[in-house]
Motif scaffolding. Structure first.
Motif, mmCIF file in Angstrom:
data_model
loop_
_atom_site.group_PDB
_atom_site.id
_atom_site.type_symbol
_atom_site.label_atom_id
_atom_site.label_comp_id
_atom_site.label_asym_id
_atom_site.label_seq_id
_atom_site.Cartn_x
_atom_site.Cartn_y
_atom_site.Cartn_z
ATOM 1 N N SER A 227 0.825 -1.204 0.000
ATOM 2 C CA SER A 227 0.000 0.000 0.000
ATOM 3 C C SER A 227 0.863 1.259 0.000
ATOM 4 C CB SER A 227 -0.928 -0.010 1.221
ATOM 5 O OG SER A 227 -1.746 1.136 1.240
ATOM 6 N N ALA A 228 1.945 1.238 0.802
ATOM 7 C CA ALA A 228 2.854 2.392 0.830
ATOM 8 C C ALA A 228 3.519 2.590 -0.531
ATOM 9 C CB ALA A 228 3.913 2.183 1.908
ATOM 10 N N GLY A 229 3.886 1.485 -1.179
ATOM 11 C CA GLY A 229 4.483 1.592 -2.505
ATOM 12 C C GLY A 229 3.509 2.148 -3.523
ATOM 13 N N ALA B 292 -7.372 14.317 2.844
ATOM 14 C CA ALA B 292 -8.647 13.600 2.955
ATOM 15 C C ALA B 292 -8.694 12.397 2.035
ATOM 16 C CB ALA B 292 -9.810 14.547 2.640
ATOM 17 N N TRP B 293 -8.088 12.518 0.850
ATOM 18 C CA TRP B 293 -8.062 11.381 -0.070
ATOM 19 C C TRP B 293 -7.046 10.336 0.387
ATOM 20 C CZ3 TRP B 293 -12.277 10.742 -2.114
ATOM 21 C CH2 TRP B 293 -12.978 11.718 -2.808
ATOM 22 N N GLU B 294 -5.949 10.768 0.990
ATOM 23 C CA GLU B 294 -5.005 9.793 1.519
ATOM 24 C C GLU B 294 -5.639 8.998 2.655
ATOM 25 O OE1 GLU B 294 -0.635 9.451 3.677
ATOM 26 O OE2 GLU B 294 -1.061 11.187 2.413
ATOM 27 N N ALA B 295 -6.433 9.680 3.479
ATOM 28 C CA ALA B 295 -7.131 8.966 4.549
ATOM 29 C C ALA B 295 -8.104 7.937 3.969
ATOM 30 C CB ALA B 295 -7.876 9.964 5.435
ATOM 31 N N ALA B 296 -8.778 8.301 2.872
ATOM 32 C CA ALA B 296 -9.682 7.358 2.221
ATOM 33 C C ALA B 296 -8.908 6.194 1.624
ATOM 34 C CB ALA B 296 -10.484 8.078 1.144
ATOM 35 N N PHE B 297 -7.762 6.487 1.003
ATOM 36 C CA PHE B 297 -6.909 5.448 0.429
ATOM 37 C C PHE B 297 -6.516 4.430 1.488
ATOM 38 C CE2 PHE B 297 -2.601 3.869 -0.317
ATOM 39 C CZ PHE B 297 -2.684 3.370 -1.614
ATOM 40 N N ARG B 298 -6.157 4.919 2.670
ATOM 41 C CA ARG B 298 -5.750 4.018 3.747
ATOM 42 C C ARG B 298 -6.946 3.323 4.399
ATOM 43 N NH1 ARG B 298 -0.423 4.836 4.842
ATOM 44 N NH2 ARG B 298 0.526 6.814 4.181
ATOM 45 N N GLY B 299 -8.085 4.002 4.403
ATOM 46 C CA GLY B 299 -9.251 3.476 5.116
ATOM 47 C C GLY B 299 -10.030 2.419 4.362
ATOM 48 N N VAL B 300 -9.948 2.444 3.023
ATOM 49 C CA VAL B 300 -10.679 1.448 2.223
ATOM 50 C C VAL B 300 -9.680 0.786 1.265
ATOM 51 C CG1 VAL B 300 -13.001 2.349 2.419
ATOM 52 C CG2 VAL B 300 -11.495 3.346 0.749
ATOM 53 N N PRO B 301 -8.962 -0.242 1.729
ATOM 54 C CA PRO B 301 -7.897 -0.858 0.943
ATOM 55 C C PRO B 301 -8.403 -1.437 -0.378
ATOM 56 C CG PRO B 301 -8.460 -2.218 2.840
ATOM 57 C CD PRO B 301 -9.163 -0.909 3.033
ATOM 58 N N ARG B 302 -7.612 -1.255 -1.427
ATOM 59 C CA ARG B 302 -8.044 -1.674 -2.762
ATOM 60 C C ARG B 302 -8.289 -3.172 -2.850
ATOM 61 N NH1 ARG B 302 -4.981 -1.989 -8.444
ATOM 62 N NH2 ARG B 302 -6.641 -1.287 -9.858
ATOM 63 N N THR C 86 -20.658 1.158 -10.848
ATOM 64 C CA THR C 86 -20.115 0.791 -9.538
ATOM 65 C C THR C 86 -18.864 -0.064 -9.669
ATOM 66 O OG1 THR C 86 -22.404 0.737 -8.734
ATOM 67 C CG2 THR C 86 -20.713 -0.187 -7.299
ATOM 68 N N GLY C 87 -18.870 -0.995 -10.628
ATOM 69 C CA GLY C 87 -17.716 -1.878 -10.789
ATOM 70 C C GLY C 87 -17.450 -2.665 -9.524
ATOM 71 N N THR C 88 -16.245 -2.542 -9.009
ATOM 72 C CA THR C 88 -15.879 -3.260 -7.785
ATOM 73 C C THR C 88 -16.429 -2.601 -6.529
ATOM 74 O OG1 THR C 88 -13.826 -2.027 -7.413
ATOM 75 C CG2 THR C 88 -13.705 -3.963 -8.860
ATOM 76 N N GLY C 89 -16.775 -1.318 -6.626
ATOM 77 C CA GLY C 89 -17.246 -0.570 -5.460
ATOM 78 C C GLY C 89 -16.183 0.288 -4.808
ATOM 79 N N TRP C 90 -14.915 0.174 -5.240
ATOM 80 C CA TRP C 90 -13.839 0.899 -4.562
ATOM 81 C C TRP C 90 -13.988 2.410 -4.715
ATOM 82 C CZ3 TRP C 90 -8.447 2.565 -6.198
ATOM 83 C CH2 TRP C 90 -7.646 2.863 -5.080
ATOM 84 N N ASN C 91 -14.338 2.881 -5.901
ATOM 85 C CA ASN C 91 -14.481 4.321 -6.105
ATOM 86 C C ASN C 91 -15.588 4.891 -5.225
ATOM 87 O OD1 ASN C 91 -13.306 6.451 -8.007
ATOM 88 N ND2 ASN C 91 -15.492 6.799 -8.271
ATOM 89 N N ALA C 92 -16.725 4.182 -5.170
ATOM 90 C CA ALA C 92 -17.820 4.628 -4.305
ATOM 91 C C ALA C 92 -17.390 4.617 -2.843
ATOM 92 C CB ALA C 92 -19.042 3.725 -4.501
ATOM 93 N N ALA C 93 -16.572 3.626 -2.464
ATOM 94 C CA ALA C 93 -16.092 3.548 -1.086
ATOM 95 C C ALA C 93 -15.208 4.739 -0.740
ATOM 96 C CB ALA C 93 -15.331 2.244 -0.873
ATOM 97 N N LEU C 94 -14.331 5.119 -1.658
ATOM 98 C CA LEU C 94 -13.465 6.282 -1.424
ATOM 99 C C LEU C 94 -14.304 7.550 -1.253
ATOM 100 C CD1 LEU C 94 -10.762 5.480 -4.126
ATOM 101 C CD2 LEU C 94 -10.417 5.369 -1.638
ATOM 102 N N LEU C 95 -15.312 7.713 -2.106
ATOM 103 C CA LEU C 95 -16.185 8.879 -1.998
ATOM 104 C C LEU C 95 -16.951 8.868 -0.675
ATOM 105 C CD1 LEU C 95 -17.518 8.961 -5.656
ATOM 106 C CD2 LEU C 95 -16.399 10.890 -4.496
ATOM 107 N N ALA C 96 -17.466 7.706 -0.285
ATOM 108 C CA ALA C 96 -18.229 7.613 0.961
ATOM 109 C C ALA C 96 -17.350 7.884 2.171
ATOM 110 C CB ALA C 96 -18.878 6.238 1.069
ATOM 111 N N HIS C 97 -16.102 7.412 2.138
ATOM 112 C CA HIS C 97 -15.177 7.691 3.233
ATOM 113 C C HIS C 97 -14.944 9.182 3.348
ATOM 114 C CE1 HIS C 97 -11.440 7.827 5.559
ATOM 115 N NE2 HIS C 97 -11.669 6.569 5.925
#
Length: 400
Positions: free
Chosen positions: A17-19, A35-45, A131-142
Protein backbone atom coordinates in the motif's frame (compact mmCIF):
# COMPACT_ATOMS: atom_id res chain seq x y z
CA UNK A 1 9.03 -12.72 18.06
CA UNK A 2 7.78 -14.53 14.97
CA UNK A 3 4.81 -13.13 13.10
CA UNK A 4 1.79 -15.31 12.56
CA UNK A 5 0.18 -15.61 9.11
CA UNK A 6 -2.30 -12.81 9.74
CA UNK A 7 0.42 -10.43 10.91
CA UNK A 8 2.56 -11.32 7.90
CA UNK A 9 -0.37 -10.57 5.58
CA UNK A 10 -0.92 -7.23 7.28
CA UNK A 11 2.76 -6.34 6.93
CA UNK A 12 2.78 -7.28 3.23
CA UNK A 13 -0.36 -5.26 2.54
CA UNK A 14 1.07 -2.28 4.43
CA UNK A 15 4.27 -2.35 2.39
CA UNK A 16 2.44 -2.78 -0.91
CA UNK A 17 0.00 0.00 0.00
CA UNK A 18 2.85 2.39 0.83
CA UNK A 19 4.48 1.59 -2.50
CA UNK A 20 1.24 2.21 -4.38
CA UNK A 21 0.67 5.51 -2.58
CA UNK A 22 4.12 6.64 -3.68
CA UNK A 23 3.43 5.61 -7.28
CA UNK A 24 0.12 7.45 -7.34
CA UNK A 25 1.63 10.61 -5.90
CA UNK A 26 4.41 10.46 -8.47
CA UNK A 27 1.88 10.09 -11.27
CA UNK A 28 -0.20 12.99 -9.94
CA UNK A 29 2.90 15.18 -9.60
CA UNK A 30 2.08 16.03 -5.97
CA UNK A 31 0.90 14.29 -2.80
CA UNK A 32 -2.81 13.59 -2.85
CA UNK A 33 -4.95 15.71 -0.53
CA UNK A 34 -4.94 14.50 3.11
CA UNK A 35 -8.65 13.60 2.95
CA UNK A 36 -8.06 11.38 -0.07
CA UNK A 37 -5.01 9.79 1.52
CA UNK A 38 -7.13 8.97 4.55
CA UNK A 39 -9.68 7.36 2.22
CA UNK A 40 -6.91 5.45 0.43
CA UNK A 41 -5.75 4.02 3.75
CA UNK A 42 -9.25 3.48 5.12
CA UNK A 43 -10.68 1.45 2.22
CA UNK A 44 -7.90 -0.86 0.94
CA UNK A 45 -8.04 -1.67 -2.76
CA UNK A 46 -7.58 -5.40 -2.35
CA UNK A 47 -10.78 -5.61 -0.28
CA UNK A 48 -12.75 -4.61 -3.38
CA UNK A 49 -11.27 -7.01 -5.92
CA UNK A 50 -12.89 -10.36 -6.74
CA UNK A 51 -11.08 -13.61 -6.02
CA UNK A 52 -10.19 -14.01 -9.69
CA UNK A 53 -8.81 -11.26 -11.92
CA UNK A 54 -7.49 -11.38 -15.48
CA UNK A 55 -4.12 -9.95 -16.41
CA UNK A 56 -1.84 -9.35 -19.38
CA UNK A 57 -2.64 -9.15 -23.08
CA UNK A 58 -4.02 -12.68 -23.02
CA UNK A 59 -6.21 -11.97 -19.99
CA UNK A 60 -4.78 -14.88 -18.07
CA UNK A 61 -6.59 -15.83 -14.88
CA UNK A 62 -4.98 -14.93 -11.57
CA UNK A 63 -6.66 -16.45 -8.52
CA UNK A 64 -6.24 -15.25 -4.95
CA UNK A 65 -6.61 -18.84 -3.77
CA UNK A 66 -4.10 -20.34 -6.20
CA UNK A 67 -1.56 -17.49 -6.34
CA UNK A 68 -2.14 -15.16 -3.36
CA UNK A 69 1.13 -13.22 -3.66
CA UNK A 70 0.67 -12.59 -7.38
CA UNK A 71 -2.98 -11.62 -6.87
CA UNK A 72 -2.06 -9.18 -4.12
CA UNK A 73 0.68 -7.72 -6.30
CA UNK A 74 -1.89 -6.90 -8.99
CA UNK A 75 -4.16 -5.39 -6.35
CA UNK A 76 -1.47 -2.88 -5.35
CA UNK A 77 0.02 -2.06 -8.74
CA UNK A 78 -0.82 1.27 -10.32
CA UNK A 79 -2.49 -0.43 -13.26
CA UNK A 80 -5.99 -1.37 -14.28
CA UNK A 81 -7.06 -4.89 -13.30
CA UNK A 82 -9.69 -6.73 -15.33
CA UNK A 83 -12.37 -7.99 -12.96
CA UNK A 84 -14.85 -9.46 -15.43
CA UNK A 85 -14.59 -10.91 -18.93
CA UNK A 86 -17.23 -11.50 -21.59
CA UNK A 87 -19.90 -9.73 -19.51
CA UNK A 88 -19.62 -12.51 -16.95
CA UNK A 89 -20.55 -15.30 -19.38
CA UNK A 90 -18.42 -18.34 -18.47
CA UNK A 91 -15.56 -16.05 -17.49
CA UNK A 92 -13.81 -18.84 -15.61
CA UNK A 93 -13.85 -21.33 -18.46
CA UNK A 94 -13.71 -19.41 -21.74
CA UNK A 95 -10.45 -19.87 -23.67
CA UNK A 96 -7.87 -17.06 -23.39
CA UNK A 97 -8.12 -16.18 -27.08
CA UNK A 98 -11.88 -15.69 -26.77
CA UNK A 99 -11.75 -13.42 -23.73
CA UNK A 100 -12.51 -9.72 -23.81
CA UNK A 101 -12.56 -7.38 -20.85
CA UNK A 102 -16.01 -6.21 -19.76
CA UNK A 103 -15.21 -4.68 -16.37
CA UNK A 104 -12.03 -3.52 -14.68
CA UNK A 105 -10.74 -1.78 -11.60
CA UNK A 106 -9.17 1.40 -12.93
CA UNK A 107 -5.55 2.27 -12.27
CA UNK A 108 -5.42 4.01 -8.86
CA UNK A 109 -3.64 7.06 -10.31
CA UNK A 110 -6.54 7.80 -12.69
CA UNK A 111 -9.02 7.10 -9.88
CA UNK A 112 -7.48 9.80 -7.70
CA UNK A 113 -6.94 12.16 -10.63
CA UNK A 114 -10.65 11.98 -11.36
CA UNK A 115 -11.58 12.40 -7.71
CA UNK A 116 -9.40 15.51 -7.59
CA UNK A 117 -11.07 16.89 -10.73
CA UNK A 118 -14.48 16.15 -9.24
CA UNK A 119 -13.74 18.66 -6.46
CA UNK A 120 -16.18 17.30 -3.88
CA UNK A 121 -16.96 19.37 -0.80
CA UNK A 122 -18.54 18.62 2.56
CA UNK A 123 -22.29 18.17 2.18
CA UNK A 124 -22.17 17.24 -1.50
CA UNK A 125 -24.28 14.41 -2.85
CA UNK A 126 -22.60 12.37 -5.56
CA UNK A 127 -24.04 10.12 -8.25
CA UNK A 128 -21.60 7.53 -9.57
CA UNK A 129 -22.31 5.72 -12.84
CA UNK A 130 -20.64 2.31 -12.99
CA UNK A 131 -20.11 0.79 -9.54
CA UNK A 132 -17.72 -1.88 -10.79
CA UNK A 133 -15.88 -3.26 -7.78
CA UNK A 134 -17.25 -0.57 -5.46
CA UNK A 135 -13.84 0.90 -4.56
CA UNK A 136 -14.48 4.32 -6.10
CA UNK A 137 -17.82 4.63 -4.30
CA UNK A 138 -16.09 3.55 -1.09
CA UNK A 139 -13.47 6.28 -1.42
CA UNK A 140 -16.19 8.88 -2.00
CA UNK A 141 -18.23 7.61 0.96
CA UNK A 142 -15.18 7.69 3.23
CA UNK A 143 -14.60 11.31 2.23
CA UNK A 144 -18.22 12.56 2.32
CA UNK A 145 -19.80 10.47 5.06
CA UNK A 146 -23.02 8.44 5.34
CA UNK A 147 -25.85 8.77 2.84
CA UNK A 148 -24.00 11.06 0.43
CA UNK A 149 -23.11 8.63 -2.36
CA UNK A 150 -25.42 6.87 -4.80
CA UNK A 151 -23.81 4.38 -7.17
CA UNK A 152 -25.53 2.52 -10.00
CA UNK A 153 -24.38 -0.59 -11.86
CA UNK A 154 -26.08 -2.20 -14.87
CA UNK A 155 -24.64 -5.70 -14.35
CA UNK A 156 -26.65 -7.56 -11.66
CA UNK A 157 -23.76 -9.77 -10.54
CA UNK A 158 -21.32 -6.86 -10.28
CA UNK A 159 -23.91 -4.76 -8.46
CA UNK A 160 -24.56 -7.49 -5.91
CA UNK A 161 -20.88 -8.16 -5.27
CA UNK A 162 -20.01 -4.47 -4.92
CA UNK A 163 -23.00 -3.84 -2.65
CA UNK A 164 -21.83 -6.66 -0.40
CA UNK A 165 -18.29 -5.27 -0.19
CA UNK A 166 -19.55 -1.79 0.66
CA UNK A 167 -21.79 -3.23 3.36
CA UNK A 168 -18.96 -5.34 4.76
CA UNK A 169 -16.85 -2.19 5.06
CA UNK A 170 -19.64 -0.46 6.99
CA UNK A 171 -20.08 2.26 4.40
CA UNK A 172 -23.51 3.86 3.98
CA UNK A 173 -23.77 3.96 0.19
CA UNK A 174 -26.97 3.68 -1.82
CA UNK A 175 -26.05 0.91 -4.29
CA UNK A 176 -28.54 0.52 -7.13
CA UNK A 177 -28.73 -2.05 -9.91
CA UNK A 178 -30.01 -0.49 -13.11
CA UNK A 179 -29.26 1.38 -16.30
CA UNK A 180 -26.78 4.08 -15.39
CA UNK A 181 -27.65 6.08 -18.52
CA UNK A 182 -30.91 6.98 -16.77
CA UNK A 183 -29.18 8.18 -13.62
CA UNK A 184 -31.15 7.86 -10.38
CA UNK A 185 -33.96 10.35 -9.90
CA UNK A 186 -34.68 9.35 -6.31
CA UNK A 187 -31.49 10.98 -5.05
CA UNK A 188 -31.42 14.13 -7.17
CA UNK A 189 -30.34 16.83 -7.37
CA UNK A 190 -26.67 15.87 -7.05
CA UNK A 191 -23.84 18.33 -6.71
CA UNK A 192 -21.50 15.98 -8.54
CA UNK A 193 -21.97 13.19 -11.11
CA UNK A 194 -19.05 10.96 -12.07
CA UNK A 195 -18.92 8.11 -14.57
CA UNK A 196 -16.42 5.28 -14.43
CA UNK A 197 -17.26 4.22 -17.98
CA UNK A 198 -16.62 6.21 -21.13
CA UNK A 199 -19.33 7.78 -23.29
CA UNK A 200 -19.66 9.03 -26.85
CA UNK A 201 -22.58 11.25 -25.92
CA UNK A 202 -23.47 12.43 -22.41
CA UNK A 203 -26.83 10.97 -21.35
CA UNK A 204 -29.27 13.85 -20.71
CA UNK A 205 -30.30 12.41 -17.34
CA UNK A 206 -26.83 13.06 -15.92
CA UNK A 207 -27.13 16.76 -16.65
CA UNK A 208 -30.79 16.99 -15.65
CA UNK A 209 -30.13 15.33 -12.28
CA UNK A 210 -27.13 17.52 -11.42
CA UNK A 211 -27.72 20.82 -9.66
CA UNK A 212 -26.98 24.05 -11.64
CA UNK A 213 -23.35 24.89 -11.05
CA UNK A 214 -22.61 21.25 -10.35
CA UNK A 215 -20.07 19.11 -12.15
CA UNK A 216 -20.48 16.12 -14.47
CA UNK A 217 -17.18 14.29 -14.99
CA UNK A 218 -17.04 11.63 -17.71
CA UNK A 219 -14.35 9.69 -19.58
CA UNK A 220 -14.68 10.33 -23.31
CA UNK A 221 -14.72 7.92 -26.22
CA UNK A 222 -15.09 8.14 -29.97
CA UNK A 223 -15.15 5.20 -32.38
CA UNK A 224 -11.76 6.48 -33.55
CA UNK A 225 -10.05 6.83 -30.16
CA UNK A 226 -10.98 6.25 -26.52
CA UNK A 227 -9.26 9.04 -24.60
CA UNK A 228 -9.90 12.14 -22.53
CA UNK A 229 -11.82 13.27 -19.48
CA UNK A 230 -14.65 15.77 -20.00
CA UNK A 231 -15.48 18.01 -17.03
CA UNK A 232 -18.81 19.75 -17.59
CA UNK A 233 -20.38 22.47 -15.47
CA UNK A 234 -24.19 22.40 -15.53
CA UNK A 235 -25.60 25.76 -16.60
CA UNK A 236 -29.08 25.71 -15.10
CA UNK A 237 -30.84 25.89 -18.49
CA UNK A 238 -30.66 22.21 -19.33
CA UNK A 239 -27.16 22.22 -20.80
CA UNK A 240 -23.55 21.99 -19.69
CA UNK A 241 -20.11 22.96 -20.96
CA UNK A 242 -16.48 22.40 -20.10
CA UNK A 243 -12.96 21.36 -21.08
CA UNK A 244 -11.30 18.03 -21.72
CA UNK A 245 -8.14 16.86 -20.01
CA UNK A 246 -5.68 14.39 -21.55
CA UNK A 247 -6.20 11.33 -19.40
CA UNK A 248 -8.00 7.99 -19.24
CA UNK A 249 -9.22 5.14 -21.37
CA UNK A 250 -12.30 3.47 -19.93
CA UNK A 251 -14.68 0.76 -21.06
CA UNK A 252 -17.64 2.14 -22.96
CA UNK A 253 -21.09 2.51 -21.42
CA UNK A 254 -22.81 -0.72 -22.41
CA UNK A 255 -25.69 1.01 -24.17
CA UNK A 256 -23.27 2.90 -26.44
CA UNK A 257 -21.10 0.00 -27.59
CA UNK A 258 -20.34 -0.42 -31.30
CA UNK A 259 -19.92 -4.08 -32.20
CA UNK A 260 -18.46 -3.87 -35.70
CA UNK A 261 -16.28 -6.46 -37.39
CA UNK A 262 -14.69 -5.71 -40.75
CA UNK A 263 -15.32 -9.05 -42.44
CA UNK A 264 -18.55 -9.83 -40.63
CA UNK A 265 -20.35 -6.49 -40.95
CA UNK A 266 -18.61 -4.23 -43.46
CA UNK A 267 -16.61 -5.73 -46.34
CA UNK A 268 -18.37 -7.97 -48.86
CA UNK A 269 -16.94 -10.08 -51.68
CA UNK A 270 -19.10 -8.16 -54.13
CA UNK A 271 -17.55 -4.81 -53.23
CA UNK A 272 -15.29 -3.28 -55.89
CA UNK A 273 -13.25 -0.55 -54.14
CA UNK A 274 -11.64 2.41 -55.86
CA UNK A 275 -7.85 2.56 -55.66
CA UNK A 276 -5.80 5.70 -55.02
CA UNK A 277 -2.66 6.77 -53.17
CA UNK A 278 -1.95 9.09 -50.27
CA UNK A 279 1.10 10.77 -48.81
CA UNK A 280 -0.44 10.90 -45.34
CA UNK A 281 0.91 8.04 -43.26
CA UNK A 282 -1.74 5.95 -41.51
CA UNK A 283 0.53 6.03 -38.45
CA UNK A 284 0.14 9.83 -38.30
CA UNK A 285 -3.59 9.52 -37.70
CA UNK A 286 -3.86 6.16 -35.95
CA UNK A 287 -0.45 5.60 -34.39
CA UNK A 288 0.99 6.89 -31.14
CA UNK A 289 0.03 10.57 -31.40
CA UNK A 290 -2.81 10.85 -28.89
CA UNK A 291 -3.45 14.51 -29.69
CA UNK A 292 -3.96 13.82 -33.40
CA UNK A 293 -6.21 10.84 -32.74
CA UNK A 294 -8.28 12.75 -30.20
CA UNK A 295 -8.84 15.66 -32.60
CA UNK A 296 -9.78 13.33 -35.45
CA UNK A 297 -12.22 11.51 -33.18
CA UNK A 298 -13.98 14.78 -32.34
CA UNK A 299 -14.33 15.67 -36.00
CA UNK A 300 -15.40 12.20 -37.16
CA UNK A 301 -17.76 10.96 -34.44
CA UNK A 302 -19.12 8.15 -36.63
CA UNK A 303 -15.91 6.72 -38.09
CA UNK A 304 -14.38 3.57 -36.65
CA UNK A 305 -10.89 2.21 -37.31
CA UNK A 306 -8.85 -0.92 -36.65
CA UNK A 307 -5.34 -2.12 -37.45
CA UNK A 308 -4.79 -5.42 -39.23
CA UNK A 309 -1.21 -6.56 -38.77
CA UNK A 310 0.30 -9.01 -41.23
CA UNK A 311 -2.77 -9.42 -43.43
CA UNK A 312 -2.66 -12.25 -45.91
CA UNK A 313 -2.04 -9.83 -48.78
CA UNK A 314 1.10 -9.91 -50.89
CA UNK A 315 3.32 -6.89 -50.32
CA UNK A 316 1.30 -5.57 -47.35
CA UNK A 317 2.81 -5.55 -43.84
CA UNK A 318 -0.10 -3.85 -42.12
CA UNK A 319 -3.42 -2.32 -43.06
CA UNK A 320 -5.52 0.40 -41.45
CA UNK A 321 -9.23 -0.24 -41.86
CA UNK A 322 -11.84 2.52 -41.58
CA UNK A 323 -15.62 2.21 -41.61
CA UNK A 324 -18.51 4.43 -40.70
CA UNK A 325 -20.59 3.09 -37.84
CA UNK A 326 -23.57 2.37 -40.10
CA UNK A 327 -21.26 0.07 -42.11
CA UNK A 328 -22.20 1.75 -45.41
CA UNK A 329 -18.70 2.91 -46.37
CA UNK A 330 -15.20 1.63 -45.73
CA UNK A 331 -11.59 2.33 -46.59
CA UNK A 332 -8.27 0.55 -46.18
CA UNK A 333 -4.77 2.02 -46.25
CA UNK A 334 -1.82 -0.31 -46.85
CA UNK A 335 1.74 -0.12 -45.54
CA UNK A 336 4.34 -2.22 -47.25
CA UNK A 337 7.03 -1.80 -44.60
CA UNK A 338 9.37 0.03 -47.00
CA UNK A 339 7.72 3.10 -48.53
CA UNK A 340 7.40 6.02 -46.12
CA UNK A 341 5.82 8.70 -48.31
CA UNK A 342 3.18 6.97 -50.46
CA UNK A 343 0.49 4.49 -49.43
CA UNK A 344 -2.21 2.63 -51.30
CA UNK A 345 -5.82 3.49 -50.45
CA UNK A 346 -8.91 1.40 -51.17
CA UNK A 347 -12.36 2.96 -50.68
CA UNK A 348 -15.92 1.75 -51.11
CA UNK A 349 -19.34 3.24 -50.42
CA UNK A 350 -21.03 6.63 -50.69
CA UNK A 351 -18.52 8.37 -48.41
CA UNK A 352 -14.82 8.78 -49.11
CA UNK A 353 -13.65 8.13 -45.58
CA UNK A 354 -9.92 8.48 -46.11
CA UNK A 355 -10.39 11.87 -47.80
CA UNK A 356 -12.35 12.94 -44.73
CA UNK A 357 -9.60 11.71 -42.41
CA UNK A 358 -7.06 13.71 -44.43
CA UNK A 359 -9.24 16.81 -44.06
CA UNK A 360 -9.60 16.29 -40.30
CA UNK A 361 -5.87 15.82 -39.86
CA UNK A 362 -5.16 18.88 -42.01
CA UNK A 363 -7.47 21.03 -39.89
CA UNK A 364 -5.74 19.88 -36.71
CA UNK A 365 -2.28 20.68 -38.12
CA UNK A 366 -3.40 24.12 -39.33
CA UNK A 367 -4.81 24.81 -35.84
CA UNK A 368 -1.32 24.28 -34.39
CA UNK A 369 -1.66 20.59 -33.44
CA UNK A 370 -3.51 21.33 -30.18
CA UNK A 371 -3.65 18.79 -27.38
CA UNK A 372 -6.88 17.51 -25.79
CA UNK A 373 -6.67 20.08 -22.99
CA UNK A 374 -7.41 22.90 -25.46
CA UNK A 375 -10.66 21.30 -26.58
CA UNK A 376 -14.03 21.53 -24.91
CA UNK A 377 -17.60 20.42 -25.40
CA UNK A 378 -20.98 22.07 -24.97
CA UNK A 379 -24.04 19.90 -24.51
CA UNK A 380 -27.14 21.86 -25.46
CA UNK A 381 -30.54 21.39 -23.77
CA UNK A 382 -31.73 19.41 -26.80
CA UNK A 383 -28.80 17.01 -26.39
CA UNK A 384 -26.72 18.37 -29.26
CA UNK A 385 -22.98 18.01 -28.63
CA UNK A 386 -20.77 20.80 -29.98
CA UNK A 387 -16.98 20.38 -29.65
CA UNK A 388 -14.86 23.53 -29.63
CA UNK A 389 -11.27 24.70 -29.51
CA UNK A 390 -10.19 27.07 -26.71
CA UNK A 391 -13.56 28.86 -26.43
CA UNK A 392 -17.18 27.77 -27.02
CA UNK A 393 -17.66 30.16 -29.95
CA UNK A 394 -14.83 28.46 -31.88
CA UNK A 395 -16.50 25.18 -32.91
CA UNK A 396 -14.57 22.22 -34.19
CA UNK A 397 -15.71 21.16 -37.70
CA UNK A 398 -17.69 17.95 -37.52
CA UNK A 399 -17.19 16.34 -40.91
CA UNK A 400 -19.54 13.37 -40.83
Amino acid sequence: MELNAADEQTAVVSALSAGLLGSVNESLGAPMAPAWEAAFRGVPRHAFLPGTVWVGDELAECSREAAPAEWLGHAYADTAVVTQVNDGDDGDTVAPGERWASCSASAPSIVFRMLDLLDVRAGHRVLEIGTGTGWNAALLAHRLGPGRVTTIEVDPALAADAGGRLEDMGLDVRAVQGDGARGHEAGEPYERTIATCSVRTVPPAWIAQTRPGGVVLVPWDSPWFCYGLLRLTVDGYGGASGFFSPHSAFMLLRGQRTDLRIYRDVVRDSHVPEESTTRLSPWAVAGEDCAAQFAIGLQLPHVWRAWHENPDVEGVDSRLWLADTDAASWAAVDLDGRTADRFTVWEHGPRRLWETVEAAYGWWREAGSPGPERFGMTVAPDGTHVPWLDVPDSPVPVLL
